[in-house]
Enzyme design. Structure first.
Site, PDB file in Angstrom:
ATOM      1  CG  ASN A 153       7.665   4.130  -8.088  1.00  8.15           C
ATOM      2  OD1 ASN A 153       6.639   4.342  -7.456  1.00  8.15           O
ATOM      3  ND2 ASN A 153       7.692   3.383  -9.171  1.00  8.15           N
TER       4      ASN A 153
ATOM      5  N   GLY B  35       0.787  -1.237   0.000  1.00  8.18           N
ATOM      6  CA  GLY B  35       0.000   0.000   0.000  1.00  8.18           C
ATOM      7  C   GLY B  35       0.808   1.271   0.000  1.00  8.18           C
TER       8      GLY B  35
ATOM      9  CB  CYS C 299      -1.912   5.053  -7.825  1.00  3.16           C
ATOM     10  SG  CYS C 299      -0.200   4.834  -7.348  1.00  3.16           S
TER      11      CYS C 299
ATOM     12  CG  ASN D 142       2.754   2.834  -9.117  1.00  2.66           C
ATOM     13  OD1 ASN D 142       2.151   2.240 -10.000  1.00  2.66           O
ATOM     14  ND2 ASN D 142       2.652   2.514  -7.842  1.00  2.66           N
TER      15      ASN D 142
END
Length: 303
Positions: free
Chosen positions: A99, A72, A130, A127
């Site tokens: 990241n 998470g 998400c 990323n």
């Protein structure tokens, strides 16, 4: 010794072997085990605009030929990275790449902007797997419009090399890669984890706290390889391949499929020195096959 240097946008990498985000901490954790200066790059753990606690435990589970995780994106936020972590990693003699994750295009852009001013961070990796909190939780990376919205917002405020990490949980990954390229991505990396699940049959409960998680490790390699091959033929920007790479032979396959560089993730948990072994193995393979440069095999698949 074959030439292993590769280029992503305007960044020259001494070799094409990098670590995948979330599997190598900030690099510092591996400093006693791995000569960090021998790596092409280190992609540090996911960083968000604000601190995140992550999901409840259990959030990792071993499965056949891989692992599931639902950590998470636990981290202390971008300001903590800039003030506390950056001073410790900026002197490492390799390319440090951050990241970046977020819950809205604005979050991504603000986080990227704060990293943009750090001299020794030459690139970020977005990323886009998400969830978009404004759109019912659907991941940005599963639609062209969602992916494009993040890249467009970040590109306005981030001026260095922009790598976009693609989600494999899509129907046409090449189409999404093209959408990212059109909005200014300098490179794409793939694949992020596949969605999976494991069940404890004695307790009749999922093994992860939130039921499902991201599958990584050798189990995903054939899928990752196929997607890298598809994307490398669809875009003009460099492709970074990852997903189940455990040895030099795996890496060679990704180069032949069209990857300019690779990232190693889950294998770091099994053997912390795997990145160095893969780098040396690539060189040995090139030497034994009469290749003077890694570029001789990039995209060299016969099909």
């Amino acid at each position: 010794m074959a030439a292993l240097n590769v280029k992503i946008n305007d960044i020259e990498f001494k070799n094409p072997v990098m670590t995948a985000s979330g599997t190598f901490g900030y690099g510092l954790e591996f400093a006693d085990l791995v000569p960090l200066h021998e790596l092409g790059g280190i992609i540090v753990k996911g960083t968000t605009l604000l601190p995140r606690e992550g999901n409840d435990y259990p959030r990792m589970a071993e499965v056949s030929a891989g692992m599931l995780n639902c950590v998470g994106l636990q981290n202390k936020g971008v300001d903590y990275f800039c003030s506390t972590i950056y001073p410790k990693v900026k002197g490492i003699d390799t390319h440090m790449i951050v990241n970046v994750s977020g819950s809205s295009p604005e979050d991504y852009a603000e986080c990227a902007a704060r990293i943009d001013v750090l001299d020794k961070i030459p690139a970020i990796e977005l990323n886009i797997s998400c969830p978009n909190v404004k759109d019912g939780g659907m991941a940005f990376g599963v639609t062209c419009s969602g992916a494009a919205s993040v890249v467009k917002a970040v590109r306005k405020r981030y001026h260095k090399t922009l790598i976009v990490k693609l989600s494999p949980n899509v129907t046409d990954i090449a189409e999404i890669a093209r959408a990212c390229e059109a909005e200014g991505a300098d490179s794409v990396s793939l694949i992020n984890t596949l969605m999976g699940m494991a069940i404890d049959t004695e307790r009749r409960r999922p093994k992860l706290s939130i039921n499902t998680g991201g599958l990584s490790g050798p189990a995903v390699k054939p899928v990752a390889l196929r997607m890298v091959w598809q994307v490398a033929r669809a875009v003009k920007i460099p492709v970074i391949g990852l997903g189940g790479i455990s040895n030099a032979q795996d890496a060679i396959e990704f180069f032949m499929a069209g990857a300019t560089a690779i990232e190693i993730g889950t294998a770091n948990f099994i053997d912390p020195t795997v990145t160095i072994k893969v780098k040396e193995g690539i060189n040995d393979w090139l030497d034994s096959h009469g290749c003077s440069s890694i570029h001789e095999i990039i995209g060299a698949i016969n099909s």
